[in-house]
Each structure stands twice: as structure tokens, then as C-alpha cells.
Scaffold this active site. Structure first.
Site, PDB file in Angstrom:
ATOM      1  N   GLU A 269       7.236   3.246   4.549  1.00 16.70           N
ATOM      2  CA  GLU A 269       7.631   4.306   5.477  1.00 16.70           C
ATOM      3  C   GLU A 269       9.111   4.692   5.415  1.00 16.70           C
ATOM      4  O   GLU A 269       9.663   5.154   6.419  1.00 16.70           O
ATOM      5  CB  GLU A 269       7.279   3.867   6.904  1.00 16.70           C
ATOM      6  CG  GLU A 269       8.144   2.709   7.461  1.00 16.70           C
ATOM      7  CD  GLU A 269       7.545   1.333   7.296  1.00 16.70           C
ATOM      8  OE1 GLU A 269       6.687   1.152   6.413  1.00 16.70           O
ATOM      9  OE2 GLU A 269       7.942   0.421   8.054  1.00 16.70           O
TER      10      GLU A 269
ATOM     11  N   GLU B 113       1.914   5.575   7.675  1.00 10.52           N
ATOM     12  CA  GLU B 113       3.320   5.677   7.273  1.00 10.52           C
ATOM     13  C   GLU B 113       4.030   6.765   8.070  1.00 10.52           C
ATOM     14  O   GLU B 113       5.188   6.590   8.477  1.00 10.52           O
ATOM     15  CB  GLU B 113       3.446   5.945   5.770  1.00 10.52           C
ATOM     16  CG  GLU B 113       2.735   4.930   4.874  1.00 10.52           C
ATOM     17  CD  GLU B 113       3.031   3.484   5.206  1.00 10.52           C
ATOM     18  OE1 GLU B 113       4.139   3.189   5.688  1.00 10.52           O
ATOM     19  OE2 GLU B 113       2.136   2.632   4.997  1.00 10.52           O
TER      20      GLU B 113
ATOM     21  N   GLY C  62       0.834  -1.194   0.000  1.00 11.67           N
ATOM     22  CA  GLY C  62       0.000   0.000   0.000  1.00 11.67           C
ATOM     23  C   GLY C  62       0.869   1.245   0.000  1.00 11.67           C
ATOM     24  O   GLY C  62       0.668   2.179  -0.768  1.00 11.67           O
ATOM     25  N   ALA C  63       1.865   1.214   0.879  1.00 11.02           N
ATOM     26  CA  ALA C  63       2.771   2.342   1.012  1.00 11.02           C
ATOM     27  C   ALA C  63       3.948   1.890   1.863  1.00 11.02           C
ATOM     28  O   ALA C  63       3.897   0.827   2.473  1.00 11.02           O
ATOM     29  CB  ALA C  63       2.067   3.520   1.680  1.00 11.02           C
TER      30      ALA C  63
ATOM     31  N   GLU D 121       4.405  -3.038  13.104  1.00  9.72           N
ATOM     32  CA  GLU D 121       3.143  -2.978  12.364  1.00  9.72           C
ATOM     33  C   GLU D 121       1.916  -2.981  13.281  1.00  9.72           C
ATOM     34  O   GLU D 121       0.995  -2.197  13.092  1.00  9.72           O
ATOM     35  CB  GLU D 121       3.067  -4.110  11.331  1.00  9.72           C
ATOM     36  CG  GLU D 121       4.112  -3.994  10.212  1.00  9.72           C
ATOM     37  CD  GLU D 121       4.088  -2.660   9.467  1.00  9.72           C
ATOM     38  OE1 GLU D 121       3.087  -1.918   9.569  1.00  9.72           O
ATOM     39  OE2 GLU D 121       5.088  -2.351   8.792  1.00  9.72           O
TER      40      GLU D 121
ATOM     41  N   HIS E 157       4.978   5.556  11.511  1.00  8.44           N
ATOM     42  CA  HIS E 157       6.155   4.674  11.501  1.00  8.44           C
ATOM     43  C   HIS E 157       7.448   5.450  11.760  1.00  8.44           C
ATOM     44  O   HIS E 157       8.455   4.858  12.160  1.00  8.44           O
ATOM     45  CB  HIS E 157       6.295   3.992  10.134  1.00  8.44           C
ATOM     46  CG  HIS E 157       5.624   2.655  10.022  1.00  8.44           C
ATOM     47  ND1 HIS E 157       5.752   1.667  10.971  1.00  8.44           N
ATOM     48  CD2 HIS E 157       4.843   2.120   9.039  1.00  8.44           C
ATOM     49  CE1 HIS E 157       5.075   0.588  10.580  1.00  8.44           C
ATOM     50  NE2 HIS E 157       4.506   0.843   9.411  1.00  8.44           N
TER      51      HIS E 157
HETATM   52  N1  SER Z   1       5.954  -1.360   6.076  1.00  8.07           N
HETATM   53  C1  SER Z   1       4.902  -1.137   5.122  1.00  8.07           C
HETATM   54  C2  SER Z   1       3.700  -0.677   5.893  1.00  8.07           C
HETATM   55  O1  SER Z   1       3.086  -1.416   6.569  1.00  8.07           O
HETATM   56  C3  SER Z   1       4.642  -2.364   4.342  1.00  8.07           C
HETATM   57  O2  SER Z   1       3.338  -2.617   4.033  1.00  8.07           O
HETATM   58  O3  SER Z   1       3.400   0.460   5.941  1.00  8.07           O
HETATM   59 ZN    ZN Z   2       3.161  -0.387   8.412  1.00  7.21          ZN
END
Ligand code: SER
Ligand code: ZN
Length: 705
Positions: free
Chosen positions: A268, A302, A265-266, A324, A305
Site C-alpha cells: 500500500e 490496498e 500479495g501487494a 491489517e 490502507h
Molecule cells: N502491507 C501489505 C498488505 O497487507 C503487506 O502484505 O497489504
Molecule cells: Zn494490508
């Protein structure tokens, strides 16, 4: 499958790296067909580990040169790894220079350095950095990076990497360069570069602490108008993390880049988040309210993170949920805090629990069941699961429930005091939470609580209540069990926080007083089930109570409690907990649907109308009260008044007749529509949108209703 790929890696085999890499100095000559990468590393032996060769990970690289302290050295290649045996003795740092090439245009795995629509991107989590250069490609090796990018200025006018831009300029032959220095140490999976024809929406902000930051959202030319919501979401995320947890942006510049070719999806990457376009671009003309909400939540995820994942990262990939689970919890809380009122918060909670129940519970009950912190894996990329993310978030949420909102903030503070700049484990996180909250149920039961990390499967909690009117006592027995999962036939009891209240049949929230307590207390509390079974005796209960259990879904379990229709109606009409109010309405509607589907007398109606009234009057009245409620959020009303889906109804049946399920649900819908006709008209008048489009949760809720 590549050679050496099918070998299982075990958590118990973790060993610290034999070498540390302190600094990484990378020079890229970017070319889609053949990109040249010069890597200069400052390496030293880890004195705590017996002397051994340096083994660097690599994948699909062409090696041209290896030098140690400026001189050539012997090396060998072993199953993708570059092995160096003749290294300087002792623990003094030495310079290692590695020159490789790779072919980004041919990289269709989208892992490592690749080209998408003429632009270079990277994706290094989990093990993509080894496709860029030879490295100790593991998250517990944290280094300071500086990156020099060189490319054709016409083809790649924008050159980005992590951290701060410290230099840029022209080169010969129409080429140019940019030099980036990341002020923070990071593991290789957070490295990123982007080069191409991009434009940026920019915003300067000042943090609470007074520091200035430049925010940029990079997209392809033409997409700039679609980035306003992403930028607003980023600003909201930054403000929220400062306000709620005291965590500030630690970089002068923070960039988001969108690409349509992206595996996740995205991502970080430090200071340079890379996103799938669907989580960045939105225009009022084409995007739905859900699209807008997803952008806010993924931008938040993101960004969050940056602390939970980047400043403190994972010791190894078995700890993936450390970053996560915690970051999903943080993005869920962010969306809830943005939503506002208690019932609007409940809407977000209901949506998250729906995902958990419809996707994670089946995973946890099937052949893919695995603990939140797995013990082994063959391919880490297959472990980016709903269990690691969503159940992991629930495990963090239970810690929050056991120490309270302020206690959780204290725990997070201690976590960063202890571990900033480190690569740590799920145990370290739980330990910080417990240590910051001595005397809390989490601290009392920490070792047992951690079974949530090691035991797979969805526990079941059974609740049986008994009311003794003469003694004015109500006894509630809670018991737990957990089905066997692959490799885990017997489960030990979990620590299960059960937030509960008692709702009198007259609708009152009863003050709670357990046997032995001096006085009645608040109408809600969290009890902690740690044994197989526990019995709670409430005293001074002068009306028959209906237990409202697991409020706000306080633990990721299946609750078995035999409610009568009348009890569910009481909860639907009166429960102060919006989540359980919704749940009671859904259970009731589901029950009515299932009974109607099974009712032979209604069979004639299968292909036509079901004439018989299926909705009891008190239920209609309770639904009316929700719809007309002066303070409940519109989005919440929409959820309560929406019938369980045909798919969900079908799941509860042994044999499914889809036409009959459809006919019964349509009949219920029609009857609800007619019975509340005047109320719907009122609701339309009251909620229909005036003025321009606004993507916020309150406006979206009005549209939903
Ligand atoms: N580290 C990434 C996220 O969870 C991978 O999907 O944002
Ligand atoms: Zn993540």
C-alpha cells in the site's frame, strides 16, 4: 543469518525515537549494478528523550559520505547502524546528508530496491527502507518526502514515486529525470519508487467532494487489456470508502503497478501501490471467477490502507494488526457490500470464515499460536500471519458487532479526528470505538475486550438449552473456555458477542423476550458473554425453539451445541440467518457421511456402489427448497448444496480410510443428484449464462451453481 538478527524485541521495551526526521529529500541515480542515493534529512532531537547519539538503521549499503550542516563529521558503523555522536546541541533542526550506493540487480531478497525484468521496484515494509539508505527505519518516524529520480531514458522511460509529479525533463547523455513530492507525511515503510518500461491504463474521476483525480494502472507493454477489472475495482473502492465511511482519496494521482517478482500479495505505498501481477491482470479467457474476486478484494485492501495504515499508521510493528486487521475488515465489508443481497453477503462471510477455521484456528492451536498483538518477535517478517490479518479482522468485526454499523462509522470518524497523521496503537483504536459509543457493551467492557489482543488461542463456547413447555420458558446457558497456548496456560474470560435468534420447530422466527423484560422484542439480538458462564431465560416461548447461535459468525470461537438431526433440519429449512442455514446443512451432511463411513453394514460397498439410501426425505426436501428458493442468491445455493470436502470429513475421523471416505461422499453426491434430478434441470435452465462474461458476484454465483 545476519549478526544481531536473533535477538528478540519486546513490546514492553518500546521507547519514542531520540530524534525526529521532518523532511527527506532523496536523489537517485538509478543503475542496476550501482545505484547512487543522496539523502538530505532535516533532523531534530526529540526533546522528550534524554540526549543520546543518533543511530540510523542500514543494511547492505556502501557508505560514501556523511555531512552535518554542510560539513564533514565523525561517525561510526555499529552492527549495520550508522552512529553519529557529535551532533549540534539543542533541539534546533540540522541538515544531515548521507551519500550511499547499493546494488539493486544483486538484491534477490526483494526487500529494498531491486530489479525485476529490467524494471526497478521497491518493497520497504517492514524494514526494507534501510536497504536503500541509512534512516530511522521505524513506523513512528513520519516525514515529508521529495524524490528526484534520474535514469537512462531509453531503458527507464517511466519514473514513478509517491505523491505528485512536480517536474520532469531531459538530462545529458540520454538520461532524464522526474521529481515527485508527497504532500502527506509518511513512515519510511510506505516509500516507493518504480522505474522501467511500463504502460498505463488511465482514468480520470471526480470524487463526491468534486475533486479530480488521475488513476493509473501500470503494467508491462502487452498486458494493458488485462487491467480493466483492476481499474474498475479501484474506482469501486474509492466510491465505497467515500459512501460508507466518508473517507476520500487525498491525492491528485493514484497509481497501481504490477510486477511478477514480489514477496507479498501487494503493498500500500502512499499513492503508488505495488502489486503482484496475479492481483492485477485478468482476462476473460484465462482468469477464473475467483481470480476476478481476488483482484477486487486486494485492490480494495490496498486502497483502504490509504486511510487505515497510511494516514494513521502503527506506532511499532507489534501493532501490525492495527492496520491489517482493520483493513482486512474493511475489504471484507467492501466485497460484501458489492455482493448485494443478504444471502450473497453471507457467501463472502462463509468464505472468510472457512479461511479462518481451516488456517487460523490451527495456527492458534499449534506451536505458532500468538496473540493478535504479540509481545515479542525475533523477525517481524514472520509475523505477517493469518492471526494478525484474519483473526485481527474478527477482533475489529466484534467491535463492529458490539457498537453496531452506525456506531462503528462514528468510532472510525473519531479515530481519524484524534489520530490523523499519527503513529498509534491497537489500544488507541479500541478506545476511539468505545468513546464514540458510550453506553455500548464495548464501552462497558473495554479493558476486558482488549484480551482479544493479548490472549492467543481459539475460545470455545458451549451452549445448552432447555425448554419448559408448561412454563413456556426456554433457558439457554452459554459458557466459555480457552485452551492453553505456549506461554499462556490460563486464560481470562473474553468478551464474546453472540448474535442469536430462536427458530420455532414450526419454522417461525420467535420474538425474543428475556425474563424481566416488559415486552417481546425483535427476533434477533446480540447478547454479550463476559463471564465464564451466563444463563438466559426466554419467556413466552410457545413452541419448542431451536437456538440459532453466533449468527453471521459473530465471534471467532468454536461453538459446541448438541443439535439433533431434526433441529439442524429446522435451521437448514428456516433460519433467517443465511450463514447458520449453510452451517446447519453442512453439519447434517457431515454427520450423515461420518455415520455412513462408520456403518459396518455398508462395508460391502466400499469399492463399489453404496446402494442404501443415505439421505432422509426431509433433508432432500430442505435442499430442494434452498435450490428452488425465489430470492436466495445462486452462489449461496451452491454453497449449501456442496457437500463437505473429503479432506474436511477425514479431519473429523480418528482413523481415515480415504477410499471409504471417497465412496461415501460419491454416494451422497449421486443420491442428491438423483433425488433432485428435476430440480437440477430447472436450476440449469434458470441460471445458465447468456450474453457476455461479467465478473460481478451475482454472475459468478450463477456460474458456480
Ligand atoms: N502491507 C501489505 C498488505 O497487507 C503487506 O502484505 O497489504
Ligand atoms: Zn494490508
Amino acid at each position: 543469518m545476519r549478526e544481531g538478527q536473533a535477538i528478540a524485541i519486546h513490546r514492553a521495551d518500546y521507547a519514542a525515537p531520540a530524534y525526529w526526521i521532518d523532511t527527506v529529500d532523496l536523489t537517485f541515480d538509478l543503475d542496476p549494478a550501482k545505484t547512487r542515493v543522496l539523502s538530505r534529512l532535516r533532523v531534530r532531537r526529540n526533546a522528550d528523550v534524554p540526549a543520546q547519539p543518533l543511530r540510523l538503521d542500514g543494511d547492505e549499503l556502501n557508505l560514501a559520505r556523511v555531512m552535518v550542516n554542510g560539513a564533514g563529521t565523525s561517525f561510526k558503523l555499529d552492527g549495520g547502524q550508522l552512529v553519529l555522536e557529535n551532533l549540534p546541541e539543542g533541539t534546533e533542526p540540522f541538515e544531515l546528508e548521507i551519500f550511499t550506493t547499493c546494488a539493486p540487480a544483486k538484491n534477490t531478497q526483494l526487500s529494498g530496491l531491486y530489479v525485476s525484468q529490467g524494471t526497478f521496484f521497491t518493497q520497504c515494509e517492514a524494514e526494507g527502507f534501510r536497504r536503500i539508505t541509512y534512516f530511522l527505519d521505524r513506523p513512528d518516524v513520519m516525514a515529508s518526502y521529495s524524490v528526484l529520480l534520474r535514469a537512462s531514458k531509453a531503458d527507464y522511460p517511466v519514473l514513478l514515486s509517491n505523491g505528485n509529479l512536480v517536474d520532469s525533463g531531459e538530462l545529458e547523455d540520454g538520461r532524464h529525470f522526474a521529481k515527485w513530492v508527497d504532500p502527506h507525511k509518511k513512515p519510511s515503510y510506505l516509500f516507493a519508487l518504480v522505474a522501467g518500461k511500463l504502460v498505463a491504463r488511465e482514468q480520470k474521476i471526480k470524487s463526491r467532494a468534486g475533486r479530480e483525480h488521475l488513476l493509473q494502472v501500470y503494467v508491462r507493454p502487452g498486458d494493458l487489456e488485462k487491467t480493466e477489472h483492476a481499474m474498475n475495482s479501484l474506482m469501486a473502492s474509492i466510491a465505497w470508502d467515500e459512501a460508507r465511511f466518508g473517507l476520500s482519496l487525498d491525492l491528485d494521482r493514484f497509481m497501481i503497478v504490477a510486477t511478477s517478482d514480489f514477496n507479498m500479495g501487494a503493498m500500500e505505498n502512499k499513492g503508488l501501490n505495488i502489486f503482484n501481477t496475479k492481483y492485477v491482470l485478468a482476462s476473460q479467457a484465462t482468469a477464473t471467477d475467483v481470480d476476478f474476486a481476488n483482484i477486487e478484494s486486494v485492490v480494495g485492501h490496498e486502497y483502504f490502507h490509504n486511510w487505515t495504515g497510511n494516514r494513521v499508521t502503527c506506532r511499532d510493528w507489534f501493532q501490525l494488526s492495527l492496520k491489517e486487521g482493520l483493513t482486512v475488515f474493511r475489504d471484507q465489508e467492501f466485497s460484501m457490500d458489492m455482493a448485494g443481497s443478504p444471502s450473497a453477503r453471507a457467501v463472502k462471510r462463509i468464505e472468510d470464515v472457512r479461511v479462518l477455521r481451516t488456517v487460523q484456528f490451527p495456527e492458534d492451536a499449534g506451536p505458532m499460536a500468538h496473540p493478535v498483538r504479540p509481545d515479542s518477535y525475533v523477525e517481524i517478517n514472520n509475523f505477517y500471519t493469518v492471526t494478525i490479518y484474519e483473526k485481527g479482522s474478527e477482533v475489529v468485526r466484534m467491535q463492529h458487532n458490539l457498537v453496531g454499523r452506525d456506531g462503528f462509522a462514528k468510532g472510525l470518524k473519531l479515530y481519524f479526528e484524534r489520530h490523523d497523521g499519527q503513529a498509534v496503537t491497537c489500544d488507541d483504536f479500541a478506545q476511539a470505538m468505545a468513546d464514540a459509543n458510550p453506553g455500548s457493551p464495548l464501552a462497558q467492557h473495554l479493558e476486558q475486550f482488549k484480551r482479544w489482543y493479548s490472549q492467543a488461542g481459539t475460545p470455545r463456547v458451549k451452549a445448552v438449552g432447555q425448554y419448559d413447555a408448561d412454563a413456556r420458558r426456554y433457558t439457554l446457558t452459554l459458557s466459555q473456555s480457552c485452551p492453553a497456548t505456549l506461554g499462556q496456560p490460563d486464560k481470562l474470560p473474553f468478551v464474546i458477542p453472540v448474535t442469536l435468534g430462536l427458530v420455532g420447530t414450526d419454522g417461525r422466527a420467535l420474538a425474543l423476550q428475556l425474563d424481566g423484560e416488559a415486552a417481546a422484542g425483535a427476533p434477533e439480538r446480540t447478547v454479550v458473554l463476559t463471564e465464564g458462564e451466563m444463563t438466559l431465560t426466554f419467556t413466552g416461548v410457545d413452541v419448542p425453539p431451536v437456538p440459532s447461535l453466533l449468527r453471521s459468525f459473530s465471534a471467532p470461537v468454536v461453538l459446541d451445541c448438541e443439535y439433533s438431526d431434526a433441529e439442524l433440519l429446522t435451521l437448514l429449512a428456516h433460519d433467517s440467518d443465511a450463514f447458520n442455514r449453510w452451517e446447519a446443512g453442512q453439519r447434517l451432511m457431515l454427520r450423515i457421511a461420518i455415520n455412513a463411513i462408520a456403518d459396518g453394514a455398508l462395508l460391502a460397498g466400499v469399492h463399489g456402489q453404496i446402494g442404501q439410501n443415505l439421505l432422509p426425505q426431509p433433508l432432500v426436501q430442505a435442499m430442494r427448497d434452498v435450490l428452488r428458493h425465489p430470492t436466495l442468491d445462486a452462489a449461496f445455493k451452491e454453497l449449501v448444496l456442496t457437500l463437505p470436502s473429503e479432506g474436511y470429513i477425514a479431519e473429523q475421523l480418528d482413523t481415515v480410510d480415504p477410499q471409504r471416505v471417497h465412496a461415501v461422499r460419491e454416494a451422497l453426491r449421486e443420491q442428491l443428484a438423483l433425488a433432485l434430478r428435476d430440480d437440477w434441470v430447472w436450476a440449469w435452465e434458470e441460471h445458465h449464462a447468456t450474453g457476455g462474461y461479467r465478473p460481478d458476484a451475482v454472475s459468478a454465483g450463477r456460474r458456480a451453481l
